[in-house]
Design an enzyme around this catalytic site. Structure first.
Site, PDB file in Angstrom:
ATOM      1  N   CYS A   1       0.854  -1.184   0.000  1.00 36.32           N
ATOM      2  CA  CYS A   1       0.000   0.000   0.000  1.00 36.32           C
ATOM      3  C   CYS A   1       0.895   1.241   0.000  1.00 36.32           C
ATOM      4  CB  CYS A   1      -0.904  -0.010   1.226  1.00 36.32           C
ATOM      5  SG  CYS A   1      -1.931   1.475   1.383  1.00 36.32           S
TER       6      CYS A   1
ATOM      7  N   CYS B   1       0.416   3.175   3.515  1.00 34.24           N
ATOM      8  CA  CYS B   1       0.878   2.722   4.827  1.00 34.24           C
ATOM      9  C   CYS B   1       1.949   1.638   4.786  1.00 34.24           C
ATOM     10  CB  CYS B   1      -0.306   2.220   5.644  1.00 34.24           C
ATOM     11  SG  CYS B   1      -1.016   0.665   5.052  1.00 34.24           S
TER      12      CYS B   1
ATOM     13  N   CYS C   1      -7.263  -1.218   1.419  1.00 39.25           N
ATOM     14  CA  CYS C   1      -6.193  -1.747   2.263  1.00 39.25           C
ATOM     15  C   CYS C   1      -6.779  -2.096   3.632  1.00 39.25           C
ATOM     16  CB  CYS C   1      -5.093  -0.701   2.404  1.00 39.25           C
ATOM     17  SG  CYS C   1      -3.798  -1.155   3.589  1.00 39.25           S
TER      18      CYS C   1
ATOM     19  N   CYS D   1      -5.068   0.563   6.407  1.00 33.91           N
ATOM     20  CA  CYS D   1      -5.360   2.000   6.464  1.00 33.91           C
ATOM     21  C   CYS D   1      -6.675   2.374   5.792  1.00 33.91           C
ATOM     22  CB  CYS D   1      -4.215   2.810   5.877  1.00 33.91           C
ATOM     23  SG  CYS D   1      -4.053   2.711   4.078  1.00 33.91           S
TER      24      CYS D   1
ATOM     25  N   CYS E   1      -8.626  -5.333  -9.808  1.00 32.69           N
ATOM     26  CA  CYS E   1      -8.251  -4.238 -10.701  1.00 32.69           C
ATOM     27  C   CYS E   1      -7.824  -3.063  -9.821  1.00 32.69           C
ATOM     28  CB  CYS E   1      -9.468  -3.906 -11.562  1.00 32.69           C
ATOM     29  SG  CYS E   1      -9.160  -2.720 -12.851  1.00 32.69           S
TER      30      CYS E   1
END
Length: 134
Positions: free
Chosen positions: A48, A51, A97, A100, A121
């Site tokens: 991510c 984070c 995510c 976060c 996607c």
């Protein structure tokens, strides 16, 4: 998993580029075929961009022809969360995510049948890639 990362809007704006903020914190998307990881074929892992949480392995990435990085599955169970998304006059499944809650993209049931049938996607701007060390 430990407590989810929660930052103020000002802290997110300081941490992210304007494009990353628009996508991760506001649910935006990048234009098809413009993302930096759409054609990436290197071995490694995708984290991510907000984070640093591990999201996807390059082993599950494939060329879907959609214009966005596509994966058949997350790197591990619990890496992402999914939510019903009824924006833009469509019913889709949003992918965020798990650490976060940053918007990553959407998952569709039109992926490779022999690998689970899902297509995650994902926006390149929501990802940070770490190549495999050789």
């Amino acid at each position: 998993m430990a407590d989810k990362l929660q930052l103020s809007e000002a802290e997110w704006r300081e941490r992210l580029s304007p494009e990353q903020f628009r996508i991760l914190r506001r649910g935006g998307t990048e234009r098809a075929f413009t993302g930096s990881y759409e054609k990436n074929k290197q071995a490694g892992e995708y984290y991510c961009a907000g984070c640093g949480h591990l999201l996807f392995d390059a082993d599950s990435k494939y060329d879907s022809g959609s214009g966005w990085p596509s994966f058949t599955r997350p790197a591990e169970a619990g890496a992402v969360d999914e939510h019903r998304d009824v924006s833009h006059g469509m019913v889709r499944t949003e992918v965020v995510c798990a650490n976060c809650e940053g918007h990553l993209g959407h998952v569709f049931p039109d992926g490779p049948r022999d690998d689970g049938g899902l297509r995650y996607c994902i926006n390149s701007a929501s990802l940070a890639f770490e190549p495999e060390e050789k």
